[in-house]
Write a protein that holds these residues in place. Structure first.
Motif, mmCIF file in Angstrom:
data_model
loop_
_atom_site.group_PDB
_atom_site.id
_atom_site.type_symbol
_atom_site.label_atom_id
_atom_site.label_comp_id
_atom_site.label_asym_id
_atom_site.label_seq_id
_atom_site.Cartn_x
_atom_site.Cartn_y
_atom_site.Cartn_z
ATOM 1 N N LEU A 138 0.826 -1.210 0.000
ATOM 2 C CA LEU A 138 0.000 0.000 0.000
ATOM 3 C C LEU A 138 0.859 1.258 0.000
ATOM 4 O O LEU A 138 0.517 2.245 -0.661
ATOM 5 C CB LEU A 138 -0.953 -0.012 1.192
ATOM 6 C CG LEU A 138 -2.092 -1.037 1.112
ATOM 7 C CD1 LEU A 138 -2.785 -1.176 2.453
ATOM 8 C CD2 LEU A 138 -3.096 -0.652 0.031
ATOM 9 N N SER A 139 1.962 1.220 0.718
ATOM 10 C CA SER A 139 2.868 2.373 0.727
ATOM 11 C C SER A 139 3.469 2.593 -0.657
ATOM 12 O O SER A 139 3.576 3.728 -1.137
ATOM 13 C CB SER A 139 3.994 2.162 1.747
ATOM 14 O OG SER A 139 3.473 2.037 3.051
ATOM 15 N N ARG B 78 -6.171 8.057 -2.477
ATOM 16 C CA ARG B 78 -5.045 8.340 -1.589
ATOM 17 C C ARG B 78 -5.482 8.415 -0.136
ATOM 18 O O ARG B 78 -4.776 7.931 0.760
ATOM 19 C CB ARG B 78 -4.360 9.634 -2.028
ATOM 20 C CG ARG B 78 -3.570 9.483 -3.323
ATOM 21 C CD ARG B 78 -3.160 10.813 -3.905
ATOM 22 N NE ARG B 78 -2.453 10.637 -5.178
ATOM 23 C CZ ARG B 78 -2.396 11.550 -6.129
ATOM 24 N NH1 ARG B 78 -3.012 12.725 -5.964
ATOM 25 N NH2 ARG B 78 -1.736 11.327 -7.243
ATOM 26 N N VAL B 79 -6.637 9.005 0.108
ATOM 27 C CA VAL B 79 -7.164 9.076 1.476
ATOM 28 C C VAL B 79 -7.411 7.672 2.009
ATOM 29 O O VAL B 79 -7.015 7.334 3.141
ATOM 30 C CB VAL B 79 -8.467 9.908 1.520
ATOM 31 C CG1 VAL B 79 -9.148 9.751 2.879
ATOM 32 C CG2 VAL B 79 -8.173 11.375 1.253
ATOM 33 N N VAL B 80 -8.063 6.832 1.201
ATOM 34 C CA VAL B 80 -8.345 5.460 1.625
ATOM 35 C C VAL B 80 -7.047 4.690 1.845
ATOM 36 O O VAL B 80 -6.928 3.913 2.797
ATOM 37 C CB VAL B 80 -9.233 4.748 0.575
ATOM 38 C CG1 VAL B 80 -9.312 3.255 0.858
ATOM 39 C CG2 VAL B 80 -10.634 5.349 0.583
ATOM 40 N N THR B 81 -6.064 4.914 0.986
ATOM 41 C CA THR B 81 -4.774 4.226 1.131
ATOM 42 C C THR B 81 -4.100 4.587 2.452
ATOM 43 O O THR B 81 -3.599 3.710 3.166
ATOM 44 C CB THR B 81 -3.836 4.584 -0.036
ATOM 45 O OG1 THR B 81 -4.489 4.279 -1.271
ATOM 46 C CG2 THR B 81 -2.541 3.788 0.051
ATOM 47 N N ILE B 82 -4.087 5.863 2.777
ATOM 48 C CA ILE B 82 -3.495 6.308 4.047
ATOM 49 C C ILE B 82 -4.241 5.682 5.227
ATOM 50 O O ILE B 82 -3.623 5.201 6.192
ATOM 51 C CB ILE B 82 -3.526 7.849 4.155
ATOM 52 C CG1 ILE B 82 -2.524 8.474 3.179
ATOM 53 C CG2 ILE B 82 -3.203 8.302 5.576
ATOM 54 C CD1 ILE B 82 -1.079 8.153 3.483
ATOM 55 N N LEU B 83 -5.565 5.683 5.171
ATOM 56 C CA LEU B 83 -6.360 5.087 6.250
ATOM 57 C C LEU B 83 -6.072 3.599 6.390
ATOM 58 O O LEU B 83 -5.984 3.079 7.506
ATOM 59 C CB LEU B 83 -7.852 5.323 5.998
ATOM 60 C CG LEU B 83 -8.340 6.767 6.127
ATOM 61 C CD1 LEU B 83 -9.807 6.882 5.706
ATOM 62 C CD2 LEU B 83 -8.163 7.289 7.548
ATOM 63 N N LEU B 84 -5.928 2.911 5.266
ATOM 64 C CA LEU B 84 -5.601 1.492 5.297
ATOM 65 C C LEU B 84 -4.243 1.254 5.961
ATOM 66 O O LEU B 84 -4.097 0.375 6.805
ATOM 67 C CB LEU B 84 -5.584 0.927 3.878
ATOM 68 C CG LEU B 84 -6.935 0.547 3.269
ATOM 69 C CD1 LEU B 84 -6.812 0.407 1.760
ATOM 70 C CD2 LEU B 84 -7.457 -0.743 3.887
ATOM 71 N N ILE B 85 -3.253 2.054 5.546
ATOM 72 C CA ILE B 85 -1.909 1.894 6.111
ATOM 73 C C ILE B 85 -1.924 2.151 7.615
ATOM 74 O O ILE B 85 -1.345 1.380 8.395
ATOM 75 C CB ILE B 85 -0.914 2.840 5.403
ATOM 76 C CG1 ILE B 85 -0.721 2.410 3.946
ATOM 77 C CG2 ILE B 85 0.430 2.844 6.131
ATOM 78 C CD1 ILE B 85 0.052 3.403 3.111
#
Length: 244
Positions: free
Chosen positions: A105-106, A228-235
């Motif tokens: 994800l990163s 990008r928001v969802v990716t950050i939240l996932l990480i």
């Protein structure tokens, strides 16, 4: 009451998952919070997502927004990846799966700022030296763990200059195939708790259709910021779970 809770989790998770991926951001932590073993929670996600993603893909396919050739290409690679990933997951600890998720994800988040794809293109999907191994890898990740697999796929389709609704359809058939492959493994190894899974599945079908209706209202330039928001939240969620 428990049936209703998992039903609602299925709806909300699949609305988010259909739009930008990351439905596991909602469903997996909630199921773990409800006391489900990690492999049973992942297995319930796989089985319910198999059915819900197929239902939303068929709507897009019948409207001829994705071709059969595109769908078969995605299906074959993600199905193979899902089966391999499900087998690998049975030998890995939850901690290792979380580390893999954080790395992938990163990487997707960083590379999203490098490409020019923004879902405003008109290209059809084609297998090449980049997309074929990427799809196999996404399928393996989905079979192993899951949360963020659709998000990773949408990043891939954006980089190939594919329109958003076409990308959603391809992501859905990818989720179907990798989850189908993984579901076979989870069912055969006895990890599925069927009452929970059926409740989640009913909610997931409804959530996928609601998500598809909302997807048609989103503008192309809004998708990558949401991704990008969802990716950050996932990480963040996975890191927090890992550090517990």
């Amino acid at each position: 009451m428990e049936f209703l809770i998992f039903f609602i989790i299925g709806i909300v998770g699949n609305v988010v998952g259909t739009l930008v991926g990351g439905g596991g951001l909602i469903s997996l932590p909630m199921m773990l919070l409800m006391g489900l073993p990690v492999h049973s929670a992942i297995g319930a996600n796989k089985v319910s997502n198999t059915v819900s993603s197929l239902s939303s893909f068929l709507v897009i396919f019948t409207k001829k927004e994705v071709t059969g050739k595109e769908a078969i290409s995605v299906l074959v690679f993600c199905l193979g990846g899902g089966i391999i990933g499900g087998l690998i997951a049975s030998f890995l600890s939850g901690e290792v799966l979380m580390i893999i998720a954080i790395i992938l994800l990163s990487f997707a988040f960083v590379t999203s700022f490098m490409g020019k794809g923004n879902f405003a293109g008109t290209e059809t999907f084609k297998l090449n030296k980049k997309t074929a191994p990427a799809l196999l890898g996404i399928g393996m990740y989905d079979g192993m763990f899951g949360p963020g697999s659709s998000t990773l796929a949408l990043y891939l389709y954006a980089s190939e200059k594919i329109a958003y609704i076409r990308a959603v359809g391809l992501a859905r058939i990818g989720v179907f195939s990798s989850c189908f492959g993984a579901s076979i493994t989870y069912i055969s190894t006895g990890k599925i708790l069927w009452p929970v899974t059926l409740a989640l599945m009913l909610g997931a079908i409804i959530g996928a259709q609601l998500g598809l209706r909302l997807a048609r209202k989103l503008k192309a330039q809004h998708i990558k910021p949401l991704l990008r928001v969802v990716t950050i939240l996932l990480i963040v969620q996975i890191v927090v779970d890992y550090l517990k």
